[in-house]
Design a protein around this motif. Structure first.
Motif, PDB file in Angstrom:
ATOM      1  N   LEU A   1      -9.110   1.130 -13.302  1.00 50.95           N
ATOM      2  CA  LEU A   1      -8.695   2.259 -12.629  1.00 50.95           C
ATOM      3  C   LEU A   1      -9.344   2.451 -11.503  1.00 50.95           C
ATOM      4  O   LEU A   1      -8.705   3.200 -10.402  1.00 50.95           O
ATOM      5  N   ASP A   2     -10.551   2.071 -11.329  1.00 46.92           N
ATOM      6  CA  ASP A   2     -11.488   2.370  -9.942  1.00 46.92           C
ATOM      7  C   ASP A   2     -10.691   1.812  -8.953  1.00 46.92           C
ATOM      8  O   ASP A   2     -10.481   2.319  -7.801  1.00 46.92           O
ATOM      9  N   ILE A   3     -10.259   0.437  -9.049  1.00 52.51           N
ATOM     10  CA  ILE A   3      -9.796  -0.268  -8.179  1.00 52.51           C
ATOM     11  C   ILE A   3      -8.524   0.027  -7.696  1.00 52.51           C
ATOM     12  O   ILE A   3      -8.344   0.349  -6.492  1.00 52.51           O
ATOM     13  N   ILE A   4      -7.759   0.515  -8.623  1.00 52.36           N
ATOM     14  CA  ILE A   4      -6.431   0.895  -8.330  1.00 52.36           C
ATOM     15  C   ILE A   4      -6.491   2.070  -7.689  1.00 52.36           C
ATOM     16  O   ILE A   4      -5.609   2.317  -6.841  1.00 52.36           O
ATOM     17  N   MET A   5      -7.245   3.323  -8.288  1.00 49.92           N
ATOM     18  CA  MET A   5      -7.162   4.847  -7.436  1.00 49.92           C
ATOM     19  C   MET A   5      -7.861   4.485  -6.047  1.00 49.92           C
ATOM     20  O   MET A   5      -7.348   5.410  -5.385  1.00 49.92           O
ATOM     21  N   LEU A   6      -8.801   3.835  -5.858  1.00 51.03           N
ATOM     22  CA  LEU A   6      -9.368   3.651  -4.553  1.00 51.03           C
ATOM     23  C   LEU A   6      -8.365   3.029  -3.652  1.00 51.03           C
ATOM     24  O   LEU A   6      -8.176   3.477  -2.590  1.00 51.03           O
ATOM     25  N   LEU A   7      -7.603   1.877  -4.137  1.00 50.43           N
ATOM     26  CA  LEU A   7      -6.683   1.364  -3.146  1.00 50.43           C
ATOM     27  C   LEU A   7      -5.612   2.361  -2.758  1.00 50.43           C
ATOM     28  O   LEU A   7      -5.186   2.521  -1.543  1.00 50.43           O
ATOM     29  N   ILE A   8      -5.123   3.050  -3.708  1.00 53.74           N
ATOM     30  CA  ILE A   8      -4.106   4.054  -3.602  1.00 53.74           C
ATOM     31  C   ILE A   8      -4.505   5.275  -2.568  1.00 53.74           C
ATOM     32  O   ILE A   8      -3.786   5.651  -1.613  1.00 53.74           O
ATOM     33  N   SER A   9      -5.966   5.601  -2.796  1.00 55.53           N
ATOM     34  CA  SER A   9      -6.403   6.708  -1.954  1.00 55.53           C
ATOM     35  C   SER A   9      -6.532   6.265  -0.557  1.00 55.53           C
ATOM     36  O   SER A   9      -6.386   6.989   0.378  1.00 55.53           O
ATOM     37  N   LYS A  10      -6.992   4.859  -0.430  1.00 52.70           N
ATOM     38  CA  LYS A  10      -7.518   4.553   1.015  1.00 52.70           C
ATOM     39  C   LYS A  10      -6.305   4.094   1.737  1.00 52.70           C
ATOM     40  O   LYS A  10      -6.404   3.840   2.898  1.00 52.70           O
ATOM     41  N   THR A  11      -4.962   3.613   1.033  1.00 52.25           N
ATOM     42  CA  THR A  11      -3.929   3.184   1.961  1.00 52.25           C
ATOM     43  C   THR A  11      -2.850   4.361   2.277  1.00 52.25           C
ATOM     44  O   THR A  11      -1.852   4.101   2.518  1.00 52.25           O
ATOM     45  N   VAL A  12      -3.282   5.446   1.994  1.00 55.61           N
ATOM     46  CA  VAL A  12      -2.372   6.791   2.468  1.00 55.61           C
ATOM     47  C   VAL A  12      -1.900   6.754   3.970  1.00 55.61           C
ATOM     48  O   VAL A  12      -0.750   6.751   4.303  1.00 55.61           O
ATOM     49  N   TYR A  13      -2.895   6.828   4.783  1.00 49.58           N
ATOM     50  CA  TYR A  13      -2.673   6.615   6.167  1.00 49.58           C
ATOM     51  C   TYR A  13      -1.932   5.832   6.652  1.00 49.58           C
ATOM     52  O   TYR A  13      -1.073   5.696   7.296  1.00 49.58           O
ATOM     53  N   PRO A  14      -2.347   4.405   6.344  1.00 47.95           N
ATOM     54  CA  PRO A  14      -1.543   3.230   6.803  1.00 47.95           C
ATOM     55  C   PRO A  14      -0.090   3.390   6.353  1.00 47.95           C
ATOM     56  O   PRO A  14       0.976   2.996   7.196  1.00 47.95           O
ATOM     57  N   ILE A  15       0.129   3.843   5.180  1.00 52.64           N
ATOM     58  CA  ILE A  15       1.518   3.825   4.559  1.00 52.64           C
ATOM     59  C   ILE A  15       2.395   4.886   5.238  1.00 52.64           C
ATOM     60  O   ILE A  15       3.433   4.608   5.640  1.00 52.64           O
ATOM     61  N   VAL A  16       1.777   5.820   5.488  1.00 53.65           N
ATOM     62  CA  VAL A  16       2.612   7.139   6.074  1.00 53.65           C
ATOM     63  C   VAL A  16       2.754   6.533   7.704  1.00 53.65           C
ATOM     64  O   VAL A  16       3.772   6.674   8.126  1.00 53.65           O
ATOM     65  N   PHE A  17       1.844   5.987   8.237  1.00 52.89           N
ATOM     66  CA  PHE A  17       1.947   5.482   9.767  1.00 52.89           C
ATOM     67  C   PHE A  17       3.096   4.628   9.917  1.00 52.89           C
ATOM     68  O   PHE A  17       4.057   4.599  10.508  1.00 52.89           O
ATOM     69  N   ILE A  18       3.024   3.680   9.072  1.00 54.24           N
ATOM     70  CA  ILE A  18       4.007   2.524   9.016  1.00 54.24           C
ATOM     71  C   ILE A  18       5.304   2.854   8.827  1.00 54.24           C
ATOM     72  O   ILE A  18       6.319   2.664   9.385  1.00 54.24           O
ATOM     73  N   THR A  19       5.391   3.796   7.543  1.00 55.24           N
ATOM     74  CA  THR A  19       6.762   4.265   6.996  1.00 55.24           C
ATOM     75  C   THR A  19       7.430   4.962   8.268  1.00 55.24           C
ATOM     76  O   THR A  19       8.525   5.255   8.868  1.00 55.24           O
TER      77      THR A  19
END
Length: 340
Positions: free
Chosen positions: A178-196
């Protein structure tokens, strides 16, 4: 004269009588509704349920008085008080909903004084109007009283303790995966918002522009609230925080990541594709959860971000053409419209 201040003083000094007067007069002429005073009744030393009953009686009698004024004075006085626009809209409203429109207006923020006057003008039976008023307004006030009771049972300390409890409930239950998954979700918000947002802009420039505007507005709201409320991060004030990323000393409330995620998800849900919008909505929920999980936000920060995000995302559904024209960007807007 500040009518809200006058109404507040009236409730403060006269209690239930003040609520009755506000409810009575709001039903036919003045703009301050009794709702806020029903919800906040405990802060005035009043019972929310009794306040709701008093407001229901007051609004019913006030509505009947407005009905009588409409019946006797007719169109000319109504137009002088409320304008021709309300008369036309009211006629369309009654043609569409009939008597059910009175119930609808009673339960929703539709100006009830207008409905009361128009009911008299259009000669709806007084008994029917009275029943519809009670059916529409009494449940609304009682629901507000219910929330008033909840508020009366929650002090600031209790809310703070609940916030801490919810934080530890999420943050203290962790494992390596869960540490890996949640950190990945948390850290990729800005790139996902920008790209989308970029992809949306390339496919539909008008929607992309609206989305960019909504995200920009979200930024303004977030940072205004952050430094106005100035709530410290949980890892600064709490012990035994499972911290996976560090956000410095920047204030905690509201969660920016959650806000941007829900702004994007709401916009896609309302304007682009329901299926894609729902997928992004699920993603936004996980973003909010991840911000607490990684130790950088309280649950209330996430809830605040959710509300702001939905609000900003909803703005993309509105027509901002007039707003942009007022900013003297007419030529740019027209070029975008031609290309999209």
């Amino acid at each position: 004269m500040d009518l809200y201040a006058v109404a507040t003083e009236m409730v403060k000094n006269y209690g239930y009588i003040g609520i009755f007067i506000i409810s009575f007069t709001e039903a036919f002429i003045q703009p301050i509704p009794p709702d806020i005073f029903i919800i906040s009744a405990p802060f005035f030393g009043l019972n929310p349920i009794i306040s709701a009953i008093v407001a229901s009686i007051g609004t019913t009698l006030g509505g009947l008085f407005g009905y009588y004024l409409g019946y006797k004075l007719g169109h000319p006085i109504f137009v002088k008080l409320f304008g021709e626009k309300y008369l036309q809209k009211g006629e369309e409203f009654f043609n569409k909903y009939g008597v059910y429109g009175i119930v609808l207006a009673g339960f929703t923020p539709i100006p009830y004084k207008v409905v009361a006057w128009l009911s008299g003008i259009f000669e709806i039976r007084a008994l029917i109007f009275t029943i519809a008023t009670v059916v529409g307004r009494a449940p609304r006030f009682l629901i507000e009283a219910f929330f008033g009771n909840i508020l009366s049972n929650f002090s600031i300390n209790k809310l703070y303790n609940l916030n801490i409890y919810l934080f530890y409930l999420i943050n203290s239950h962790y494992n390596h995966i869960l540490d890996i998954i949640m950190l990945l979700i948390s850290k990729t918000v800005y790139p996902i918002v920008f790209i989308t947002t970029t992809l949306i802009y390339l496919k539909n420039r008008k929607l992309g522009l609206k989305l960019a505007f909504s995200l920009f507005l979200a930024v303004l709201i977030i940072f205004s609230l952050k430094y106005l409320i100035n709530e410290p991060r949980p890892y600064i004030v709490l012990e035994n925080v499972h911290l996976l990323c560090f956000e410095g000393n920047e204030p905690s409330f509201p969660s920016g990541h959650t806000t941007y995620a829900f702004t994007l998800a709401t916009s896609l849900l309302l304007n682009y594709s329901k299926k894609i919008g729902l997928l992004f909505l699920i993603w936004a929920i996980f973003v909010g959860y991840s911000r607490v999980y990684v130790g950088v936000h309280y649950s209330f920060d996430v809830i605040g971000g959710l509300i702001i995000g939905i609000f900003c995302g909803y703005l993309t559904k509105l027509n901002i053409e007039k707003f942009i024209e007022r900013l003297k960007l007419i030529d740019i807007w027209r070029k975008i419209k031609k290309k999209s």
